[in-house]
Design an enzyme around this catalytic site. Structure first.
Site, PDB file in Angstrom:
ATOM      1  N   THR A  74       4.050   1.723   2.251  1.00 15.80           N
ATOM      2  CA  THR A  74       5.373   1.788   1.628  1.00 15.80           C
ATOM      3  C   THR A  74       6.256   2.810   2.333  1.00 15.80           C
ATOM      4  O   THR A  74       7.416   2.529   2.671  1.00 15.80           O
ATOM      5  CB  THR A  74       5.241   2.152   0.139  1.00 15.80           C
ATOM      6  OG1 THR A  74       4.599   1.076  -0.549  1.00 15.80           O
ATOM      7  CG2 THR A  74       6.599   2.408  -0.500  1.00 15.80           C
TER       8      THR A  74
ATOM      9  N   GLY B  76       0.824  -1.197   0.000  1.00 19.87           N
ATOM     10  CA  GLY B  76       0.000   0.000   0.000  1.00 19.87           C
ATOM     11  C   GLY B  76       0.862   1.252   0.000  1.00 19.87           C
ATOM     12  O   GLY B  76       2.042   1.216   0.357  1.00 19.87           O
ATOM     13  N   CYS B  77       0.277   2.370  -0.395  1.00 23.63           N
ATOM     14  CA  CYS B  77       1.061   3.602  -0.532  1.00 23.63           C
ATOM     15  C   CYS B  77       1.549   4.114   0.823  1.00 23.63           C
ATOM     16  O   CYS B  77       2.758   4.312   1.020  1.00 23.63           O
ATOM     17  CB  CYS B  77       0.258   4.661  -1.280  1.00 23.63           C
ATOM     18  SG  CYS B  77      -1.371   5.023  -0.600  1.00 23.63           S
ATOM     19  N   HIS B  78       0.643   4.338   1.781  1.00 21.31           N
ATOM     20  CA  HIS B  78       1.076   4.781   3.110  1.00 21.31           C
ATOM     21  C   HIS B  78       2.024   3.751   3.728  1.00 21.31           C
ATOM     22  O   HIS B  78       3.035   4.109   4.347  1.00 21.31           O
ATOM     23  CB  HIS B  78      -0.126   4.960   4.036  1.00 21.31           C
ATOM     24  CG  HIS B  78      -1.065   6.046   3.648  1.00 21.31           C
ATOM     25  ND1 HIS B  78      -0.756   7.383   3.742  1.00 21.31           N
ATOM     26  CD2 HIS B  78      -2.339   5.987   3.164  1.00 21.31           C
ATOM     27  CE1 HIS B  78      -1.796   8.110   3.342  1.00 21.31           C
ATOM     28  NE2 HIS B  78      -2.761   7.281   2.983  1.00 21.31           N
TER      29      HIS B  78
END
Length: 318
Positions: free
Chosen positions: A122, A118-120
């Site tokens: 990462t 996921g972005c957050h």
């Protein structure tokens, strides 16, 4: 080099992440894209056939739909690369962050089921995994983080809301969310780093399209041994040495931008930057990247490149 052309199917190619992956493949000569007709996108039989015909299928779907698609592929000899939250902590799924360790990279290289981070998550894992892996932070230590993101991370509905002509004035200001401390990325943030419990996490969405800045504050006495910003910086340099996607910024680099860290500076880029700031008492770790790049489609394509035996940077912007 990639050995031979592979057939690729993107299930969910009309969503934000699916579209970005599709765009990245347009000029590649090692890939044959299988394109499902729009009217068949939600037909399980048609989707199953496209999965069957592919060598590698990307799942760019909501969690429930990703699980259903993975179930359709249960008996298929196909590699799945899932960009949803559905399988990131599931047994049998490789976690798609190769820079964390050679074990992670090898699991991607040899895996048949790969979950893209996921972005957050990462940004957080980039900062916390090396601390625990190198013995500088105890897994039981309480950790917090906050994250600034562009509105593209919210998908088509949020993009339309922010870009609408009659949008609410509130959207001009940054907005904190995840107030229940039940954000969907928390599970992988805990599991992948090895933390004993989920971090206190405060995500914030702001009025710009893409880009992300994740920060983890730490008291120096929370860390094992005598640690300073300089020693932590050196640890990151060693841990990520030789990794083209991870840039440990020179110590003091924040001075070049007047001691401000913007969160949209790396929009359109597929790597991630690490900043170590603070003082001998309080250390601030920050990661900056594109939530649609290393935080989504860029990471997915990097995983594909590893599977294909290509240069990991092929088709990506570094």
């Amino acid at each position: 080099m990639c050995i031979q052309k592979k057939k690729i199917f993107i299930d969910g190619s009309e969503g934000t992440t699916g579209l970005r992956i599709f765009e990245r493949f347009e000029n590649r000569d090692d890939i044959e894209l299988l394109k499902i007709p729009s009217e068949s996108r939600k037909d399980p039989a048609a989707v199953r056939q496209f999965i069957h015909d592919s060598d590698i299928t990307f799942l760019c779907l909501p969690d429930a739909a990703s699980r259903e698609a993975a179930a359709l592929a249960a008996d298929e000899d196909v590699i799945l690369i899932d960009t949803s939250t559905a399988h990131r902590t599931e047994p049998g799924w490789a976690y798609g962050y190769p820079e964390l360790s050679e074990k992670h990279r090898e699991a991607i290289r040899t895996g048949r089921r790969i979950a893209v981070p996921g972005c957050h998550a990462t940004g957080f894992i980039t900062l916390v995994y090396p601390l625990i892996a190198n013995g500088l932070l105890a897994p039981a230590c309480p950790v917090s983080a906050f994250s600034l993101t562009g509105y593209s991370g919210g998908g088509k509905k949020m993009i339309a809301e922010y870009e609408g002509a009659d949008r609410d004035e509130e959207l001009l200001s940054p907005r904190q969310y995840g107030l229940s401390q039940m954000h969907k990325h928390l599970k992988e943030m805990k599991a992948v780093t090895g933390l004993a419990r989920e971090p206190l996490f405060s995500p914030i969405v702001a009025d710009y399209y893409s880009g992300m800045l994740v920060s983890v504050p730490l008291y120096a006495d929370m860390l094992n041994g005598t640690q300073t910003p300089e020693s932590i910086h050196g640890m990151f340099e060693e841990h990520f040495a030789g990794e083209p996607f991870v840039t440990v910024m020179p110590f003091g680099a924040e001075a070049d931008c007047r001691n401000f860290l913007g969160s949209n500076n790396r929009s359109g880029w597929d790597g991630i930057e690490i900043f170590v700031t603070g003082n001998e008492d309080r250390i601030l770790l920050s990661s900056r990247f594109d939530n649609l790049g290393k935080g989504a489609s860029g990471a997915a394509v990097q995983c594909l490149n590893i599977v294909l035996g290509c240069s990991e940077t092929k088709g990506l912007n570094l």
